[in-house]
Write an enzyme that holds these catalytic residues in place. Sequence first.
Site, PDB file in Angstrom:
ATOM      1  N   HIS A 160      -5.134  -2.333  -9.043  1.00 37.78           N
ATOM      2  CA  HIS A 160      -5.846  -1.131  -9.541  1.00 37.78           C
ATOM      3  C   HIS A 160      -6.317  -1.356 -10.960  1.00 37.78           C
ATOM      4  O   HIS A 160      -5.703  -0.830 -11.882  1.00 37.78           O
ATOM      5  CB  HIS A 160      -4.919   0.070  -9.488  1.00 37.78           C
ATOM      6  N   GLY A 198      -4.302   7.571 -11.608  1.00 37.12           N
ATOM      7  CA  GLY A 198      -4.114   8.963 -11.995  1.00 37.12           C
ATOM      8  C   GLY A 198      -2.906   9.591 -11.337  1.00 37.12           C
ATOM      9  O   GLY A 198      -2.173  10.366 -11.960  1.00 37.12           O
ATOM     10  N   VAL A 199      -2.665   9.258 -10.084  1.00 34.80           N
ATOM     11  CA  VAL A 199      -1.526   9.829  -9.385  1.00 34.80           C
ATOM     12  C   VAL A 199      -0.207   9.427 -10.062  1.00 34.80           C
ATOM     13  O   VAL A 199       0.746  10.207 -10.093  1.00 34.80           O
ATOM     14  CB  VAL A 199      -1.547   9.439  -7.878  1.00 34.80           C
ATOM     15  N   GLU A 235       2.659  11.696 -11.756  1.00 32.52           N
ATOM     16  CA  GLU A 235       4.070  11.460 -11.418  1.00 32.52           C
ATOM     17  C   GLU A 235       4.913  11.305 -12.681  1.00 32.52           C
ATOM     18  O   GLU A 235       6.021  11.840 -12.765  1.00 32.52           O
ATOM     19  CB  GLU A 235       4.210  10.226 -10.527  1.00 32.52           C
ATOM     20  N   ILE A 262      -6.585  -0.102 -14.704  1.00 35.34           N
ATOM     21  CA  ILE A 262      -6.480   1.306 -15.080  1.00 35.34           C
ATOM     22  C   ILE A 262      -5.226   1.864 -14.426  1.00 35.34           C
ATOM     23  O   ILE A 262      -4.990   1.634 -13.233  1.00 35.34           O
ATOM     24  CB  ILE A 262      -7.711   2.109 -14.607  1.00 35.34           C
TER      25      ILE A 262
END
Length: 175
Positions: free
Chosen positions: A78, A87-88, A92, A84
Amino acid sequence: MPVVRADAAPAAEAAPAALSIEKTGPNFKALRDINQIMQTLPHRYPFLLVDRVVEWEKEKYAVGYKCVTINDNFFPGHFPERPIMPGVLQVEAMAQLAGLVMLDPEDTAAKGLFFFGGIEGCRFRKPVVPGDVLMMRADVTKYNKRFGIVKVAAKGYVGDELVVEAELTLAMAKQ
């Protein structure tokens, strides 16, 4: 040859009496270090996403951070050409900090566990990349003790820039 710093203006020169940059880093004193965090949260590598808690008031708020490095296991996929932080995983990390707001490692009578119950109003403002420190704050906005439901306003920053924000819902696990 003049010394060039990333935060210095091109024409600016450091004063001779100035503290050298290697002695000015933001290494915050830990209110809870990684060992204390691991005593409180059940998460472990590679999913423990809070490195340190620097401020905390039970059932009110917490401030903590995650040091993002290229060695984090999600970066090879990723993305290989432009790493990067997903986002998840930013969300979290904020949820884990929110769990730490609710749990007191010193209170042996009140052992509990909070599960992620929901996300509302989530916004990603800027990418989080290797080398960044994701500084997070989680503020309890509503707590229903009877049902064990907690609403938390969570924000993540890199430097002084807001990079992620969300309203999180946590639910206490039944014992």
